[in-house]
Design a protein around this motif. Structure first.
Motif, PDB file in Angstrom:
ATOM      1  N   MET A   1       0.843  -1.203   0.000  1.00  0.00           N
ATOM      2  CA  MET A   1       0.000   0.000   0.000  1.00  0.00           C
ATOM      3  C   MET A   1       0.872   1.244   0.000  1.00  0.00           C
ATOM      4  SD  MET A   1      -2.853   1.274   2.806  1.00  0.00           S
ATOM      5  CE  MET A   1      -3.916  -0.123   2.520  1.00  0.00           C
ATOM      6  N   ARG A   2       0.459   2.265  -0.765  1.00  0.00           N
ATOM      7  CA  ARG A   2       1.208   3.507  -0.796  1.00  0.00           C
ATOM      8  C   ARG A   2       1.218   4.160   0.570  1.00  0.00           C
ATOM      9  NH1 ARG A   2      -1.607   6.369  -5.576  1.00  0.00           N
ATOM     10  NH2 ARG A   2      -2.023   7.821  -3.878  1.00  0.00           N
ATOM     11  N   ALA A   3       2.350   4.823   0.887  1.00  0.00           N
ATOM     12  CA  ALA A   3       2.512   5.412   2.218  1.00  0.00           C
ATOM     13  C   ALA A   3       1.476   6.494   2.501  1.00  0.00           C
ATOM     14  CB  ALA A   3       3.919   5.990   2.355  1.00  0.00           C
ATOM     15  N   ASP A   4       1.115   7.285   1.456  1.00  0.00           N
ATOM     16  CA  ASP A   4       0.139   8.341   1.707  1.00  0.00           C
ATOM     17  C   ASP A   4      -1.239   7.773   1.990  1.00  0.00           C
ATOM     18  OD1 ASP A   4       0.280   7.531  -1.023  1.00  0.00           O
ATOM     19  OD2 ASP A   4      -0.995   9.220  -1.593  1.00  0.00           O
ATOM     20  N   LEU A   5      -1.530   6.603   1.445  1.00  0.00           N
ATOM     21  CA  LEU A   5      -2.814   5.966   1.721  1.00  0.00           C
ATOM     22  C   LEU A   5      -2.787   5.210   3.043  1.00  0.00           C
ATOM     23  CD1 LEU A   5      -3.589   4.560  -1.852  1.00  0.00           C
ATOM     24  CD2 LEU A   5      -4.391   6.697  -0.826  1.00  0.00           C
ATOM     25  N   GLU A   6      -1.623   4.657   3.382  1.00  0.00           N
ATOM     26  CA  GLU A   6      -1.514   3.871   4.608  1.00  0.00           C
ATOM     27  C   GLU A   6      -1.639   4.740   5.849  1.00  0.00           C
ATOM     28  OE1 GLU A   6       1.568   0.668   6.712  1.00  0.00           O
ATOM     29  OE2 GLU A   6       1.965   1.461   4.697  1.00  0.00           O
ATOM     30  N   TRP A   7      -0.987   5.933   5.836  1.00  0.00           N
ATOM     31  CA  TRP A   7      -1.007   6.778   7.025  1.00  0.00           C
ATOM     32  C   TRP A   7      -1.836   8.045   6.850  1.00  0.00           C
ATOM     33  CZ3 TRP A   7       4.005   4.757   5.686  1.00  0.00           C
ATOM     34  CH2 TRP A   7       4.391   3.681   6.499  1.00  0.00           C
ATOM     35  N   GLY A   8      -1.975   8.502   5.635  1.00  0.00           N
ATOM     36  CA  GLY A   8      -2.795   9.683   5.392  1.00  0.00           C
ATOM     37  C   GLY A   8      -2.093  10.980   5.691  1.00  0.00           C
ATOM     38  N   THR A   9      -1.667  11.163   6.935  1.00  0.00           N
ATOM     39  CA  THR A   9      -0.995  12.394   7.346  1.00  0.00           C
ATOM     40  C   THR A   9       0.178  12.065   8.250  1.00  0.00           C
ATOM     41  OG1 THR A   9      -2.288  12.729   9.375  1.00  0.00           O
ATOM     42  CG2 THR A   9      -3.234  13.594   7.322  1.00  0.00           C
ATOM     43  N   VAL A  10       1.071  13.019   8.386  1.00  0.00           N
ATOM     44  CA  VAL A  10       2.196  12.852   9.314  1.00  0.00           C
ATOM     45  C   VAL A  10       1.679  12.713  10.736  1.00  0.00           C
ATOM     46  CG1 VAL A  10       4.238  13.992  10.271  1.00  0.00           C
ATOM     47  CG2 VAL A  10       3.811  14.070   7.807  1.00  0.00           C
ATOM     48  N   ALA A  11       0.609  13.427  11.064  1.00  0.00           N
ATOM     49  CA  ALA A  11       0.023  13.342  12.405  1.00  0.00           C
ATOM     50  C   ALA A  11      -0.401  11.913  12.730  1.00  0.00           C
ATOM     51  CB  ALA A  11      -1.172  14.292  12.504  1.00  0.00           C
ATOM     52  N   GLU A  12      -1.057  11.249  11.777  1.00  0.00           N
ATOM     53  CA  GLU A  12      -1.479   9.857  11.986  1.00  0.00           C
ATOM     54  C   GLU A  12      -0.278   8.928  11.996  1.00  0.00           C
ATOM     55  OE1 GLU A  12      -4.172   8.378  12.780  1.00  0.00           O
ATOM     56  OE2 GLU A  12      -5.677   9.962  12.581  1.00  0.00           O
ATOM     57  N   LEU A  13       0.719   9.209  11.165  1.00  0.00           N
ATOM     58  CA  LEU A  13       1.917   8.378  11.118  1.00  0.00           C
ATOM     59  C   LEU A  13       2.561   8.279  12.494  1.00  0.00           C
ATOM     60  CD1 LEU A  13       4.369   6.943   9.772  1.00  0.00           C
ATOM     61  CD2 LEU A  13       5.267   9.228   9.239  1.00  0.00           C
ATOM     62  N   VAL A  14       2.696   9.390  13.189  1.00  0.00           N
ATOM     63  CA  VAL A  14       3.357   9.401  14.495  1.00  0.00           C
ATOM     64  C   VAL A  14       2.624   8.499  15.479  1.00  0.00           C
ATOM     65  CG1 VAL A  14       4.056  10.826  16.447  1.00  0.00           C
ATOM     66  CG2 VAL A  14       4.244  11.733  14.132  1.00  0.00           C
ATOM     67  N   GLN A  15       1.308   8.657  15.543  1.00  0.00           N
ATOM     68  CA  GLN A  15       0.540   7.893  16.519  1.00  0.00           C
ATOM     69  C   GLN A  15       0.516   6.406  16.185  1.00  0.00           C
ATOM     70  OE1 GLN A  15      -0.262   9.379  19.349  1.00  0.00           O
ATOM     71  NE2 GLN A  15       0.735  11.145  18.374  1.00  0.00           N
ATOM     72  N   ARG A  16       0.411   6.085  14.913  1.00  0.00           N
ATOM     73  CA  ARG A  16       0.375   4.676  14.526  1.00  0.00           C
ATOM     74  C   ARG A  16       1.748   4.028  14.652  1.00  0.00           C
ATOM     75  NH1 ARG A  16      -3.271   4.217   9.181  1.00  0.00           N
ATOM     76  NH2 ARG A  16      -2.663   2.032   9.440  1.00  0.00           N
ATOM     77  N   ALA A  17       2.807   4.806  14.429  1.00  0.00           N
ATOM     78  CA  ALA A  17       4.155   4.271  14.653  1.00  0.00           C
ATOM     79  C   ALA A  17       4.355   3.963  16.130  1.00  0.00           C
ATOM     80  CB  ALA A  17       5.200   5.265  14.168  1.00  0.00           C
ATOM     81  N   GLY A  18       3.810   4.824  17.006  1.00  0.00           N
ATOM     82  CA  GLY A  18       3.901   4.575  18.443  1.00  0.00           C
ATOM     83  C   GLY A  18       3.250   3.263  18.833  1.00  0.00           C
ATOM     84  N   ALA A  19       2.102   2.979  18.240  1.00  0.00           N
ATOM     85  CA  ALA A  19       1.398   1.726  18.549  1.00  0.00           C
ATOM     86  C   ALA A  19       2.086   0.528  17.906  1.00  0.00           C
ATOM     87  CB  ALA A  19      -0.046   1.826  18.072  1.00  0.00           C
ATOM     88  N   ARG A  20       2.609   0.727  16.699  1.00  0.00           N
ATOM     89  CA  ARG A  20       3.190  -0.393  15.957  1.00  0.00           C
ATOM     90  C   ARG A  20       4.546  -0.814  16.494  1.00  0.00           C
ATOM     91  NH1 ARG A  20       4.657  -0.132   9.466  1.00  0.00           N
ATOM     92  NH2 ARG A  20       5.591  -2.219   9.284  1.00  0.00           N
ATOM     93  N   PHE A  21       5.406   0.177  16.818  1.00  0.00           N
ATOM     94  CA  PHE A  21       6.778  -0.154  17.199  1.00  0.00           C
ATOM     95  C   PHE A  21       7.009  -0.093  18.703  1.00  0.00           C
ATOM     96  CE2 PHE A  21       7.128   1.697  12.833  1.00  0.00           C
ATOM     97  CZ  PHE A  21       7.392   0.495  12.184  1.00  0.00           C
TER      98      PHE A  21
END
Length: 525
Positions: A1-21
């Motif tokens: 999946m493309r990164a822009d579709l997977e996370w949508g925004t940098v704001a969402e990326l940070v929070q989801r990275a926190g949960a994932r890693f």
């Protein structure tokens, strides 16, 4: 999946990275080790502080500081609150930084107290009022905070009254098509221009960068490239968040400290300008450090000698060495080598267009050039900026009638689509990884009473790649000390990398029939 579709925004990326890693190290500094889970929490607290300061979605937030853990938290907190980040080069003088803050009407500023012997606070205050600035936050742990500023702790404490629910609502309200940052560059006029790029295109571009480079979970990434530049902020911070790599901020490149950190922190990823690798190779104590963890090198911004590519692989131990080409107006991403490319391709070219991006080379009449023939490099694709900030005329000039970005660089495509940059229409040159724009430097030189006219060109330098040489038409007969005095004056008036290393006094500048300075003639001297 493309990164822009997977996370949508940098704001969402940070929070989801926190949960994932989770407990994996996200940011490591001299006195702090922050896990991904902790980083997500700290970014939420910083976003709350931004909201408490009255920053609204779409407001601009400046940041003027070197690479450090607090920079990561502050920058991510700002964009998580819906603000547009305005990074300011740490080498700027106070007046230069203040001008960009005024132009963007920044409502909040994160700033360091001192860097490289310069008081940023004093420099800003000397530059005059900043009427739109609501608050200035001093990054780092400082005991004494100047009047009118907020300490980092005080800033975070002020956000404690903002409910967690409100912060998460603000994070969720950020849209992929919203601008994430304004990265300043310089146009052919020498006036800095702010390239506006969005969350979606940034994520997609550096998801592609991470894929092509082979960045992976568990990598330990020493970020030498300044966070205030596209490479440090996006290929450094954001790409690491996508892959679960550990960010090790390096505020100043010092070969001895970098060698020590590679050994003690088991650094595996080390992008940088060619001069970085050259300095490490030539350092007398290199053999005393364990460099076996090194895996991935990515460079660019200058021609890379084939011998250097081989030495980086054979003597520093990098399994992968890649070159790339980009510019601020295209998210810093246009072309990139692939991991299975031959060393000659890596050294001779900047690779092929990344997926979703097109590159063409055109002559002065707008005709496509065949492989092997030079022309202006033009780019089309999702990486291209939306606009220059509040500069419709400058934006229009930068695009062709059929919608391609005019880079101002001269290049050659080979039969396989690999791009080789051969010259710069804009006469930009690169000083140790920093882009220097002659027109901007010439505008400053024009203010000196000795200078009637000037032209600045880049000339080869064994350590920095290129440095500036100023050809000056003087007023009257210059004294024996005039060159040193003019260079010293430049050091007070502009960032160090912009300062010409040599001044040549000439009776007149060579010009063509239309009055344009023949810089090719000057370089030939």
């Amino acid at each position: 999946m493309r990164a822009d579709l997977e996370w949508g925004t940098v704001a969402e990326l940070v929070q989801r990275a926190g949960a994932r890693f989770g407990g994996r190290e996200a940011v490591v500094g001299p006195r702090t080790r922050i896990s991904y889970e902790q980083l997500a929490q700290r970014v939420r607290r910083a976003a709350a502080g931004v909201m408490a300061a009255g920053v609204r979605p779409g407001d601009r937030v400046g940041i003027w500081a070197p690479n450090a853990p607090d920079y990561v938290v502050a920058a991510l907190g700002a964009v998580s609150a819906g603000a547009v980040l305005v990074p300011l080069n740490t080498r700027l003088k106070g007046g230069e930084a203040a001008e960009l803050l005024r132009r963007t009407r920044a409502s909040l500023l994160f700033v360091t107290a001192n860097f490289l012997g310069v008081s940023y606070i004093s420099a800003l205050r000397a530059a005059g009022p900043l009427p739109d600035l609501r608050a200035t936050v001093l990054l780092g742990e400082t005991e004494a905070v100047p009047e009118g500023l907020l300490s980092w702790r005080g800033f975070l404490a002020a956000g404690a009254d903002v409910p967690e629910r409100s912060v998460l609502e603000r994070v969720a309200a950020v849209r992929p098509e919203d601008p994430v940052d304004i990265m300043f560059t310089s146009g052919t006029t020498g006036l800095p221009k702010g390239a506006v790029t969005t969350h979606a295109q940034t994520l997609r571009a550096f998801g592609a960068w991470a894929d092509l480079a082979g960045l992976r979970e568990g990598d330990r990434y020493l970020v030498i490239n300044p966070f205030t530049h596209t490479f440090g902020w996006k290929a450094g911070i954001l790409a690491s968040l996508m892959r679960g790599a550990t960010i090790l901020p390096q505020p100043v490149f010092d070969p001895e400290s970098v060698l020590a950190k590679i050994s003690t922190e088991r650094v595996s990823v080390l992008p940088g300008a060619p001069t970085v690798y050259q300095s490490l190779l030539e350092h007398p104590s290199r053999a005393q450090h364990d460099l076996s963890s090194l895996r991935l090198a990515v460079t660019g911004a200058a021609v890379v000698p084939l011998e250097l590519v081989h030495r980086v692989r054979d003597e520093l131990g990098f399994a992968t060495v890649l070159t790339a080409y980009g510019l601020t107006e295209s998210c810093g991403m246009v072309t990139m080598c692939r991991r299975d490319d031959e060393p000659d391709t890596v050294a001779r070219t900047s690779g092929r267009a990344i997926p979703g991006v097109e590159v063409r080379v055109r002559d002065a009449d707008g005709k496509d050039q065949p492989p092997g023939m030079p022309g202006e490099v033009q780019v089309r694709g999702y990486t291209v900026m939306r606009e220059y900030f509040e500069d419709p005329a400058g934006t229009a000039e930068t695009f062709t009638d059929d919608g391609w970005l005019r880079t101002g660089d001269v290049g050659v495509l080979d039969a396989d689509g690999n791009l080789r940059i051969t010259d710069r229409l804009k006469d930009m040159y690169t000083v140790g990884g920093f882009n220097a724009y002659p027109a901007e430097i010439e505008r400053v030189l024009a203010r000196h009473p000795l200078v009637v006219d000037s032209a600045v060109v880049g000339v080869p330098d064994p350590r920095l790649g290129e440095v500036g040489r100023a050809f000056v038409v003087p007023r009257g007969t210059p004294s024996a000390a005039a060159e040193d005095e003019l260079i010293a004056w430049c050091r007070r008036e502009m960032a160090n990398y912009k300062v010409p290393r040599e001044v040549v006094f000439v009776p007149e500048l060579p010009r063509n029939a239309s009055g344009k300075v023949l810089k090719g003639d000057l370089r030939a001297r």
